[in-house]
Design a protein around this motif. Structure first.
Motif, PDB file in Angstrom:
ATOM      1  N   LYS A 536       0.850  -1.215   0.000  1.00  0.00           N
ATOM      2  CA  LYS A 536       0.000   0.000   0.000  1.00  0.00           C
ATOM      3  C   LYS A 536       0.869   1.242   0.000  1.00  0.00           C
ATOM      4  O   LYS A 536       0.599   2.207  -0.722  1.00  0.00           O
ATOM      5  N   GLN A 539       2.203   1.896  -3.383  1.00  0.00           N
ATOM      6  CA  GLN A 539       1.170   2.419  -4.294  1.00  0.00           C
ATOM      7  C   GLN A 539       0.902   3.905  -4.035  1.00  0.00           C
ATOM      8  O   GLN A 539       0.752   4.689  -4.971  1.00  0.00           O
ATOM      9  N   GLN A 540       0.902   4.282  -2.732  1.00  0.00           N
ATOM     10  CA  GLN A 540       0.699   5.711  -2.411  1.00  0.00           C
ATOM     11  C   GLN A 540       1.857   6.556  -2.946  1.00  0.00           C
ATOM     12  O   GLN A 540       1.647   7.629  -3.511  1.00  0.00           O
ATOM     13  N   LYS A 542       3.707   5.896  -5.455  1.00  0.00           N
ATOM     14  CA  LYS A 542       3.623   5.972  -6.924  1.00  0.00           C
ATOM     15  C   LYS A 542       2.619   7.037  -7.353  1.00  0.00           C
ATOM     16  O   LYS A 542       2.839   7.749  -8.326  1.00  0.00           O
ATOM     17  N   GLN A 543       1.511   7.132  -6.598  1.00  0.00           N
ATOM     18  CA  GLN A 543       0.531   8.174  -6.938  1.00  0.00           C
ATOM     19  C   GLN A 543       1.146   9.556  -6.774  1.00  0.00           C
ATOM     20  O   GLN A 543       0.898  10.455  -7.557  1.00  0.00           O
ATOM     21  N   ARG A 544       2.003   9.683  -5.747  1.00  0.00           N
ATOM     22  CA  ARG A 544       2.568  11.002  -5.452  1.00  0.00           C
ATOM     23  C   ARG A 544       3.718  11.354  -6.400  1.00  0.00           C
ATOM     24  O   ARG A 544       3.819  12.467  -6.888  1.00  0.00           O
ATOM     25  N   ASP A 545       4.607  10.372  -6.629  1.00  0.00           N
ATOM     26  CA  ASP A 545       5.850  10.680  -7.355  1.00  0.00           C
ATOM     27  C   ASP A 545       5.997   9.961  -8.699  1.00  0.00           C
ATOM     28  O   ASP A 545       7.074   9.961  -9.286  1.00  0.00           O
ATOM     29  N   ALA A 546       4.930   9.313  -9.164  1.00  0.00           N
ATOM     30  CA  ALA A 546       4.922   8.602 -10.451  1.00  0.00           C
ATOM     31  C   ALA A 546       5.834   7.369 -10.503  1.00  0.00           C
ATOM     32  O   ALA A 546       5.395   6.275 -10.768  1.00  0.00           O
ATOM     33  N   ASN A 563       5.266  -4.356  -7.055  1.00  0.00           N
ATOM     34  CA  ASN A 563       4.386  -3.203  -7.252  1.00  0.00           C
ATOM     35  C   ASN A 563       5.122  -1.916  -7.581  1.00  0.00           C
ATOM     36  O   ASN A 563       4.503  -0.940  -7.972  1.00  0.00           O
ATOM     37  N   THR A 565       8.016   0.640  -9.508  1.00  0.00           N
ATOM     38  CA  THR A 565       8.431   0.831 -10.908  1.00  0.00           C
ATOM     39  C   THR A 565       9.640  -0.050 -11.208  1.00  0.00           C
ATOM     40  O   THR A 565       9.710  -0.726 -12.216  1.00  0.00           O
TER      41      THR A 565
END
Length: 659
Positions: A536, A539-540, A542-546, A563, A565
């Protein structure tokens, strides 16, 4: 010259090594050039009869077109029209309009470019396959009192092999007799030999991944000055080094984002070129020129527009990058991972075993109430050495090494008290080691001063234990999983190369996380996380920093890595899970290889960009001036093929990359 083409192409060159062995293609290209120059001299300088220089040009055509034709034929059978086909068409066209010299020059330069490209590719592949030649061909197996030399392919699981001083180790396994320092540079890239000792109990072994690394040896590493006996735990084809070679060869087939875009570009570009060339063949119907002039221009454009350099610009750089990493003990699985790593600004780390040693260390041993320090340590070491608990083992080991205090087995009757600690008898008196509750249960007072000291240590991430003897508190112990010696430096280097956010994800208490984060310079620490919480958290991020990389030891971090990159596994030598799930595997368990990998990735991206500019720039420059008739076939060929050679040489610079 698309990426798949290299693989096919290499198969051809390997299938029919031809009369000069594996360099046949290169020699054919050189012969083609030789006959081209002989023809040129006969025609221009000596003005010899026509048949002499034509024969020479024909031989140049034969040697220059031999491999190109085979290649084009293989492609056409699959219904693909690619650059080889364009080149053969151009050479036939040149002969048709009587420009034999230009046709010969074209085939000479094209075959030379192609041969050098294959040579460059095989150089990069060879530096990877060189890993394979590291493993010895035979092993000395111990049968009773005899030593029998057998080929490594014939080794069985649980054979015992004897490795002589300074010899290569021929199987992955565990040392059961002897100790030595072993040079593991070939696999882990570590420059300093690692001390290895025999495992105490070899009859009841855990999984290979779970055996303490100080007992484990790998194929292809080099033994130091002492003979050792090794129990074979992996067959030759499953050894770490075989897995590495297999994975690197698979890595080449994984296309990078740039390669995929280039592929798309070529798909529509080649048909447009063919259409344009066909149209130009009939230019004489519209403008005032002869059929031959129209054909000559069309063939020049055909040469100028072939995207040879473009097709090879990315694969050659990716392969060189992967080969350079492999030599330094880092496995990168394919172009995607190589390109993604270079664009990261956020990295998440697992704590235990990644940023820290992964083993508890004694951090404080404080005597209280004027109790004699030496006597205090003596009491602790006598009691703790009776216990099998990891913390007890760490405490007794550290007291013995740091304070050189030995045990005389004077303690007895050790009992563990669930959730509180242990008690034992020493010199006819009870010793209690544990938490405050254990003390209070046994009527031992804990002063507020001691409680304050404990609280401070707990807030800094230490695990604290009280020690009581003769019914009073005599001291306080604290242990902690301490940061790796290189962690702080490595994180500073990462900051210097532009990594902005470094976050630790740990299952440990938040205090422990915060304390380690402060010591080594992380931007953030998240504690109390279960494996699914780590997923989790990734995933958070990734949402923030791509884009986020996850660095861990691969076993319990596999879901979080999958999960992220780019998943980077540390200490992957010998660990199947880490090698399977990670995109990048650092073969040693040293975190200091990270700045090297990220630097290499950035350099690769930079070289790929340069190569794309060179190759597209040359096509954009050549096509218009050729359509306008400002250049002849000869110079179009020279500029065009020159750019292909330039791109290959540029990519090979990556093989020498150092941080």
């Amino acid at each position: 010259m698309t990426p798949q083409k290299h693989t096919n192409h290499d198969q051809h060159t390997h299938d029919h090594h031809g009369i000069f062995g594996e360099k046949t293609e290169l020699y054919f290209a050189i012969l083609s050039g030789l006959f081209f120059f002989i023809g040129l001299i006969l025609k221009k300088l000596i003005a010899a009869p026509e048949w002499t220089y034509l024969t020479s040009y024909l031989l140049a055509y034969f040697f220059g077109g031999f491999y190109t034709t085979i290649e084009a034929y293989e492609k056409i059978k699959k219904g693909e029209f690619e650059i080889d086909f364009l080149m053969i068409a151009a050479a036939i066209g040149a002969a048709y309009i009587g420009s034999w010299g230009e046709g010969a020059l074209l085939l000479f330069l094209f075959s030379l470019g192609h041969a050098l490209e294959s040579y460059a590719m095989s150089r990069a592949k060879k530096s990877i396959e060189a890993l394979g030649s590291l493993s010895p061909k035979t092993a000395l197996v111990k049968k009773g009192q005899e030593l029998i030399e057998v080929p490594v392919e014939k080794l069985q699981l649980h054979d015992i092999i004897v490795v002589k001083p300074n010899a290569k180790i021929s199987a992955d396994g565990v040392i059961i007799n002897g100790h030595s320092s072993i040079n593991q540079a070939s696999i882990t890239g570590e420059s300093i030999p690692v001390d290895k000792t025999a495992i105490k109990n070899s009859s009841n072994l855990p999984n290979f991944d779970e055996i303490d690394k100080q007992h484990v040896v790998y194929t292809g590493t080099i033994n130091g000055d002492n003979a050792i006996e090794v129990l074979v735990l992996k067959l030759n084809e499953d050894s770490t080094i075989s897995r590495l070679i297999q994975m690197v060869s698979e890595a080449e087939t994984q296309k990078s984002p740039t390669q995929l875009q280039t592929k798309k570009f070529e798909k529509w570009f080649v048909p447009i070129v063919i259409f344009l060339v066909v149209v130009l063949c009939f230019a004489h119907l519209v403008i005032d020129e002869t059929i031959n002039e129209s054909l000559y221009r069309a063939i020049s454009v055909l040469i100028a527009a072939s995207p040879c350099a473009l097709a090879i610009s990315t694969p050659s750089a990716v392969l060189s990058g992967i080969a350079c990493a492999a030599k330094n003990g880092v496995l990168i699985k394919g172009g995607r991972a190589l390109e993604d790593l270079g664009s990261l600004t956020t990295i998440a780390f697992d704590k235990t075993g990644t940023l820290t040693e992964g083993k508890p260390k004694l951090t404080n041993a404080i005597p209280l109430n004027d109790f004699d320090e030496k006597q205090f340590l003596k009491v602790v070491v006598e009691v703790e050495s009776l216990s099998n608990h990891p913390l007890a083992r760490a405490i007794s080991k550290d007291i013995k090494t740091t304070y050189s205090i030995e045990t005389n087995n004077e303690a007895s009757d050790i009992q563990a008290i669930q959730g509180k600690g242990i008690k034992a008898i020493y010199k006819n008196e009870w010793v209690y080691i544990g938490n405050t509750r254990l003390m209070l249960d046994n009527g031992i007072a804990v002063t507020s001063h001691v409680e304050t000291t404990m609280k401070e240590l707990l807030e800094n991430g230490h695990t604290v234990m009280l020690v009581a003897y003769q019914a009073q508190l005599i001291g306080l112990l604290s242990v902690m999983d301490v940061p790796r010696a290189t962690a702080k430096d490595t994180l500073q280097k990462l900051k210097d190369i532009g990594i902005k956010k470094m976050i630790m994800l740990t299952g440990d208490h938040q205090n422990v996380g915060d304390s380690i984060a402060r010591q080594i310079g992380l931007t953030e620490a998240k504690g109390n996380l279960l494996p699914e919480d780590k997923v989790k958290a990734i995933q958070q991020l990734k949402q923030r920093d791509a884009k986020v990389a996850m660095i861990g030891d691969g076993v319990n971090d596999a879901p979080a890595m999958a999960n992220s990159t780019v998943g980077v596994a540390m200490g992957a030598a010998g660990s199947d899970v880490a090698l399977e799930t990670a995109d990048v595997a650092l073969m040693s368990d040293k975190i200091d290889k990270l700045p090297f990998v990220i630097g290499l990735s950035r350099k690769s991206k930079y070289i790929i960009k340069q190569n794309l500019w060179i190759s597209l720039g040359v096509v954009a420059f050549l096509v218009p001036i050729t359509i306008m008739g400002l250049t002849n076939i000869g110079s179009a060929v020279a500029i065009h093929e020159g750019s292909t050679l330039l791109v290959v040489l540029n990519a090979l610079r990556l093989l020498r990359f150092k941080v």
